[in-house]
Design a protein around this motif. Structure first.
Motif, short mmCIF file in Angstrom:
data_model
loop_
_atom_site.label_atom_id
_atom_site.label_comp_id
_atom_site.label_asym_id
_atom_site.label_seq_id
_atom_site.Cartn_x
_atom_site.Cartn_y
_atom_site.Cartn_z
N UNK A 50 0.55 -1.45 0.15
CA UNK A 50 0.07 -0.07 0.13
C UNK A 50 0.64 1.33 -0.04
N UNK A 51 2.22 0.58 0.16
CA UNK A 51 3.14 2.57 0.28
C UNK A 51 3.28 3.14 -0.90
N UNK A 52 3.06 4.03 -1.40
CA UNK A 52 3.76 4.88 -2.40
C UNK A 52 2.40 5.83 -3.35
N UNK A 53 3.00 6.31 -4.62
CA UNK A 53 2.15 7.53 -4.13
C UNK A 53 2.09 8.84 -3.44
N UNK A 54 2.57 9.17 -2.50
CA UNK A 54 2.50 10.08 -1.74
C UNK A 54 3.27 11.46 -2.09
N UNK A 55 5.19 11.18 -2.42
CA UNK A 55 5.78 12.04 -1.84
C UNK A 55 5.89 12.89 -3.94
N UNK A 56 5.46 12.01 -4.62
CA UNK A 56 5.48 12.45 -6.17
C UNK A 56 6.56 12.42 -6.58
N UNK A 57 8.45 12.05 -5.87
CA UNK A 57 9.34 12.23 -6.15
C UNK A 57 9.83 11.29 -7.44
N UNK A 58 9.50 10.06 -7.49
CA UNK A 58 9.06 9.29 -8.78
C UNK A 58 8.85 9.73 -10.32
N UNK A 59 7.74 10.07 -9.88
CA UNK A 59 7.06 10.84 -11.47
C UNK A 59 8.23 10.39 -12.64
N UNK A 60 7.50 10.24 -13.59
CA UNK A 60 8.00 9.66 -14.52
C UNK A 60 7.44 9.98 -16.19
N UNK A 61 7.70 10.01 -17.79
CA UNK A 61 6.75 10.31 -18.44
C UNK A 61 6.97 9.22 -19.02
N UNK A 97 11.44 17.70 -18.44
CA UNK A 97 10.27 17.46 -17.77
C UNK A 97 10.51 17.04 -16.19
N UNK A 98 11.17 15.87 -16.24
CA UNK A 98 10.61 15.10 -15.56
C UNK A 98 11.75 15.63 -14.35
N UNK A 99 13.32 15.74 -14.61
CA UNK A 99 14.54 16.73 -14.13
C UNK A 99 13.75 17.89 -13.60
N UNK A 100 12.97 18.23 -14.16
CA UNK A 100 12.60 19.85 -13.56
C UNK A 100 11.92 19.50 -12.12
N UNK A 101 10.43 18.77 -12.41
CA UNK A 101 10.10 18.39 -11.79
C UNK A 101 10.08 17.52 -10.43
N UNK A 102 11.60 17.15 -10.82
CA UNK A 102 12.10 17.07 -9.37
C UNK A 102 13.07 17.64 -8.44
N UNK A 103 13.35 18.89 -9.41
CA UNK A 103 13.78 19.97 -8.61
C UNK A 103 12.96 20.09 -7.79
N UNK A 104 11.83 20.53 -8.45
CA UNK A 104 10.21 21.07 -7.65
C UNK A 104 9.85 20.52 -6.20
N UNK A 105 9.84 18.67 -6.25
CA UNK A 105 9.43 18.55 -5.33
C UNK A 105 10.26 18.35 -3.99
N UNK A 106 11.68 18.56 -4.23
CA UNK A 106 12.98 18.38 -3.42
C UNK A 106 12.64 19.78 -2.83
N UNK A 107 12.17 20.95 -3.48
CA UNK A 107 11.90 22.03 -2.69
C UNK A 107 10.92 22.04 -1.97
N UNK A 108 9.60 21.46 -2.31
CA UNK A 108 9.08 21.40 -1.96
C UNK A 108 9.18 20.21 -0.47
N UNK A 109 9.54 19.29 -0.52
CA UNK A 109 9.69 18.54 1.03
C UNK A 109 10.78 19.57 1.84
N UNK A 110 11.61 20.30 1.25
CA UNK A 110 12.50 21.18 2.28
C UNK A 110 11.91 22.46 2.64
N UNK A 111 10.24 22.66 2.74
CA UNK A 111 9.27 23.80 2.42
C UNK A 111 9.40 24.35 4.25
N UNK A 112 9.29 22.67 4.48
CA UNK A 112 9.08 23.10 6.10
C UNK A 112 10.36 22.03 6.86
N UNK A 113 10.76 20.63 6.12
CA UNK A 113 11.56 19.95 6.76
C UNK A 113 13.47 21.21 7.98
#
Length: 363
Positions: A50-61, A97-113
């Motif tokens: 059931x794990x997966x689909x929450x962090x969006x770090x693994x997005x692919x095209x 676009x995948x690499x650019x999205x992952x850069x945004x995901x990292x930025x999002x994860x570090x908002x409160x970390x």
């Protein structure tokens, strides 16, 4: 005789064609190629259902959905929960676009970390550190204040640092699937969501320590190991014992002759295959309690290998890639000076110019 071999789906991942059984996810298919091809994962944990689909770090095209319907999927998809189709074409590191999205995901994860890696016990084996190193940005666009929580003990052995939590839900699934009764979970909603115990109950079951191993950041820490040592100063060895509660297969972490912590064994993806009990983890801290099997195999690119490199090992590919990406050709047409007196005179001139620039800036 009728052929009973299972049908395999052919997919193309970053230009490499592979065959996998039906029902395989894109993440699982990519992992068959090795760590250099698989997308990053912050919430997906293969041993936990059931794990997966929450962090969006693994997005692919998905450039082609299947052989029957070769149309691309309109949006990036999470590879950990998307199953493959015959003839599917997937782009991971080959798609900008995948690499650019992952850069945004990292930025999002570090908002409160918080950036407290220098004092965090997870430093050196933190998946968020690896993710930020490979895909992160130097700056952030976030201007609001970070959310903060007080640290508190959620059991006799586990301390919760909610400030570091990225809400991956791994610890919740762990408690659901390997313990009799879960007493913690995600409370509240939105920006106030947090991991906590229900009505301040303590996590005191025999397998509660496994939430520490599955946490990808330093949100859940071992109270018996806190601030004792840095992971790159320790020496991990595989060991086992006869345990009536679990398999007894563990990794012992030594500093000198002292066992400073005990963890479950992890595979190349950093995932625990055999969960261990609290008796093995917290109470057996003597070498005499264990049968030593040998040194733990550690990936050479890991910081745990610091000061343990061997000359006969192959250099890590990611380091060569970083060097190649940051290499700059210098066009220097100045003459190559080898005369000692000339070098001294040029050095004096440079020092005078530097002092003049410094005085001008101060004035």
């Amino acid at each position: 005789m009728e052929n009973t071999a299972p049908q395999l789906f052919k997919i193309t991942f970053d230009g490499i064609e592979i065959e996998v059984p039906p029902g395989t996810t894109i993440m699982q298919a990519a992992r068959t190629l090795g760590p250099h091809y698989a997308p990053p994962a912050m919430c997906y944990y293969e041993p936990l259902k059931g794990t997966g689909g929450k962090c969006r770090a693994c997005l692919v095209k998905v450039a082609a959905g299947s052989a029957k319907d070769p149309r691309p999927m309109p949006k990036l998809v999470p590879s950990c929960i998307t199953t493959v189709q015959d003839g599917m074409v997937v782009e991971n590191t080959t798609n900008e676009s995948v690499l650019e999205t992952r850069r945004g995901i990292v930025e999002f994860l570090l908002i409160n970390h918080p950036l407290d890696c220098p004092v965090c016990d997870q430093a050196g084996e933190c998946h968020l550190q690896d993710f930020a190193f490979e895909h992160g940005r130097v700056t952030t666009r976030y201007e609001e204040e970070r959310r903060t929580f007080d640290r508190h003990d959620i059991g006799p052995y586990v301390q919760l640092h909610m400030n570091r939590c990225i809400l991956c839900y791994r610890c919740v699934y762990t408690a659901d699937q390997i313990t009799d009764k879960r007493v913690h979970g995600v409370l509240n909603r939105g920006d106030h969501a947090e991991i906590s115990t229900y009505i301040e109950k303590a996590i005191d079951n025999d397998f509660s320590g496994n939430v520490i191993d599955v946490c990808p950041v330093g949100a859940l820490t071992d109270k018996t190991f806190r601030f004792k040592n840095r992971v790159w100063f320790s020496k991990p060895v595989d060991a086992h014992c006869d345990c009536e509660k679990c398999s007894g297969n563990v990794t012992l972490w030594y500093r000198g002759d002292e066992v400073i912590r005990v963890t479950a064994r992890k595979n190349e993806w950093g995932e625990v295959k055999e969960f261990i009990c609290n008796t093995c983890r917290f109470e057996r801290k003597k070498t005499s309690d264990w049968t030593i099997e040998g040194p733990t195999k550690i990936s050479r690119h890991s910081v745990i290998m610091a000061n343990k490199y061997r000359a006969d090992l192959k250099k890590p590919e990611f380091g060569l890639k970083v060097a190649a990406a940051q290499y700059k050709q210098i066009d220097d047409s100045r003459p190559y000076v080898t005369d000692g007196s000339t070098i001294r005179e040029l050095s004096k001139e440079n020092n005078v110019k530097a002092n003049q620039r410094s005085l001008a800036e101060n004035n």
